[in-house]
Design an enzyme around this catalytic site. Sequence first.
Site, mmCIF file in Angstrom:
data_model
loop_
_atom_site.group_PDB
_atom_site.id
_atom_site.type_symbol
_atom_site.label_atom_id
_atom_site.label_comp_id
_atom_site.label_asym_id
_atom_site.label_seq_id
_atom_site.Cartn_x
_atom_site.Cartn_y
_atom_site.Cartn_z
ATOM 1 N N SER A 177 3.988 2.421 0.966
ATOM 2 C CA SER A 177 2.581 2.186 1.329
ATOM 3 C C SER A 177 2.511 1.956 2.829
ATOM 4 O O SER A 177 3.523 1.602 3.458
ATOM 5 C CB SER A 177 2.075 0.931 0.605
ATOM 6 O OG SER A 177 0.787 0.569 1.064
ATOM 7 N N TYR A 204 2.696 -8.014 -2.615
ATOM 8 C CA TYR A 204 2.612 -6.554 -2.481
ATOM 9 C C TYR A 204 3.254 -6.085 -1.176
ATOM 10 O O TYR A 204 4.094 -5.182 -1.168
ATOM 11 C CB TYR A 204 1.148 -6.107 -2.550
ATOM 12 C CG TYR A 204 0.989 -4.599 -2.615
ATOM 13 C CD1 TYR A 204 1.225 -3.911 -3.800
ATOM 14 C CD2 TYR A 204 0.607 -3.864 -1.490
ATOM 15 C CE1 TYR A 204 1.093 -2.527 -3.860
ATOM 16 C CE2 TYR A 204 0.465 -2.478 -1.545
ATOM 17 C CZ TYR A 204 0.708 -1.819 -2.729
ATOM 18 O OH TYR A 204 0.577 -0.446 -2.801
HETATM 19 N N1 LIG Z 1 -3.834 3.769 -4.276
HETATM 20 C C1 LIG Z 1 -3.464 3.441 -3.052
HETATM 21 O O1 LIG Z 1 -4.304 3.267 -2.145
HETATM 22 C C2 LIG Z 1 -2.010 3.294 -2.718
HETATM 23 C C3 LIG Z 1 -1.691 3.147 -1.358
HETATM 24 C C4 LIG Z 1 -0.363 2.986 -1.005
HETATM 25 C C5 LIG Z 1 0.616 2.997 -1.968
HETATM 26 N N2 LIG Z 1 0.280 3.124 -3.279
HETATM 27 C C6 LIG Z 1 1.361 3.101 -4.258
HETATM 28 O O2 LIG Z 1 1.388 4.323 -4.970
HETATM 29 C C7 LIG Z 1 1.879 4.103 -6.287
HETATM 30 C C8 LIG Z 1 0.879 4.660 -7.289
HETATM 31 O O3 LIG Z 1 -0.346 3.964 -7.073
HETATM 32 P P1 LIG Z 1 -1.722 4.425 -7.723
HETATM 33 O O4 LIG Z 1 -2.759 4.112 -6.738
HETATM 34 O O5 LIG Z 1 -1.578 5.788 -8.282
HETATM 35 O O6 LIG Z 1 -1.805 3.323 -8.882
HETATM 36 P P2 LIG Z 1 -2.548 3.352 -10.316
HETATM 37 O O7 LIG Z 1 -3.637 4.339 -10.332
HETATM 38 O O8 LIG Z 1 -2.841 1.919 -10.588
HETATM 39 O O9 LIG Z 1 -1.382 3.859 -11.284
HETATM 40 C C9 LIG Z 1 -0.220 3.096 -11.408
HETATM 41 C C10 LIG Z 1 0.778 3.903 -12.197
HETATM 42 O O10 LIG Z 1 1.979 3.110 -12.285
HETATM 43 C C11 LIG Z 1 2.325 3.002 -13.651
HETATM 44 N N3 LIG Z 1 3.002 1.735 -13.938
HETATM 45 C C12 LIG Z 1 2.600 0.491 -13.586
HETATM 46 N N4 LIG Z 1 3.460 -0.412 -14.089
HETATM 47 C C13 LIG Z 1 4.420 0.283 -14.760
HETATM 48 C C14 LIG Z 1 5.571 -0.073 -15.489
HETATM 49 N N5 LIG Z 1 5.936 -1.365 -15.666
HETATM 50 N N6 LIG Z 1 6.323 0.903 -16.040
HETATM 51 C C15 LIG Z 1 5.984 2.196 -15.909
HETATM 52 N N7 LIG Z 1 4.887 2.618 -15.237
HETATM 53 C C16 LIG Z 1 4.124 1.652 -14.668
HETATM 54 C C17 LIG Z 1 1.014 3.075 -14.395
HETATM 55 O O11 LIG Z 1 1.267 3.394 -15.751
HETATM 56 P P3 LIG Z 1 0.259 2.887 -16.943
HETATM 57 O O12 LIG Z 1 -0.823 3.911 -17.036
HETATM 58 O O13 LIG Z 1 1.167 2.835 -18.141
HETATM 59 O O14 LIG Z 1 -0.248 1.526 -16.542
HETATM 60 C C18 LIG Z 1 0.300 4.178 -13.617
HETATM 61 O O15 LIG Z 1 0.746 5.448 -14.032
HETATM 62 C C19 LIG Z 1 2.104 2.598 -6.403
HETATM 63 O O16 LIG Z 1 3.453 2.309 -6.152
HETATM 64 C C20 LIG Z 1 1.230 2.035 -5.305
HETATM 65 O O17 LIG Z 1 1.700 0.775 -4.842
HETATM 66 C C21 LIG Z 1 -0.999 3.277 -3.669
#
Ligand SMILES: NC(=O)c1ccc[n+]([C@@H]2O[C@H](COP(=O)([O-])OP(=O)(O)OC[C@H]3O[C@@H](n4cnc5c(N)ncnc54)[C@H](OP(=O)(O)O)[C@@H]3O)[C@@H](O)[C@H]2O)c1
Length: 226
Positions: free
Chosen positions: A129, A142
């Site tokens: 991130s 985080y």
């Molecule tokens: N969105 C942003 O602005 C942003 C920015 C920087 C970095 N990121 C990073 O990018 C990654 C994806 O984020 P996102 O925004 O796509 O998040 P999201 O929409 O909340 O999706 C999170 C994903 O992680 C999975 N997950 C969470 N806990 C898990 C576990 N214990 N075991 C297996 N799968 C698990 C969820 O599966 P379930 O459906 O089973 O819950 C879902 O597929 C994360 O690491 C986040 O920190 C996001």
Amino acid sequence: MISGATRGIGRAIAAELHQAGWALSLGVRDPSALPSELVADERVLVSDYDAGDQDAPARWHAATRAWAGRVDAVVHCAGVNSPQPLTTVTAEEMERVWRINTLAPTLLAQEVLPSLRRSGSGRLMLLASMSGKRIRNDKVAYGTSKFAVVGLAHTVREQAWADGVRVCAVCPSFVRTDMTAQATKVTADEMTQPATLAHLMRTVIELPNTASVAELLVNCRLEDML
Ligand SMILES: NC(=O)c1ccc[n+]([C@@H]2O[C@H](COP(=O)([O-])OP(=O)(O)OC[C@H]3O[C@@H](n4cnc5c(N)ncnc54)[C@H](OP(=O)(O)O)[C@@H]3O)[C@@H](O)[C@H]2O)c1
């Protein structure tokens, strides 16, 4: 191998790579949350993967190797957010976030590294991130977990470069997903779209060994990068 493919960035990179012809091994907790067209495709394997289960990487990797015979790229997107500020964060919350955001990709990288080395052009994409590059708020669990992911990416990069493995710490700011749905300072329309980030990530994955992007920094708003 892609984790977190049920939602958000993981779902977008699964769609992007599938469209480009890759065979996908999706590690998920709930297969019913995946798009039906992916689950039904013979180029897609769905495996059980809970990032909180320390035995999960070995099971998922073994299932993938048994199915495909090789692993060329691993994209770790599974991750959790944490709202607790420095002043009140609990030890339990620090541990919860560290286990999913930092320990899980470490154990997964350790598990898949022999396959990535064997590939000769293995790729490891770790969702860190911009919160792993600089601090702009007090969400300490985080931010510290994502700084550690950037450190993990550089560690694997150093160790496996000679075998053709190229590692990228993916560092977006706000991406329009469930994780940022409650964000108030940036509207959904101002955020990077998951499909746009997925397009960038596929480009990095498909670059030759002679063009390595160690960190992919993606902003949706202007911020001072110097
Ligand atoms: N969105 C942003 O602005 C942003 C920015 C920087 C970095 N990121 C990073 O990018 C990654 C994806 O984020 P996102 O925004 O796509 O998040 P999201 O929409 O909340 O999706 C999170 C994903 O992680 C999975 N997950 C969470 N806990 C898990 C576990 N214990 N075991 C297996 N799968 C698990 C969820 O599966 P379930 O459906 O089973 O819950 C879902 O597929 C994360 O690491 C986040 O920190 C996001």
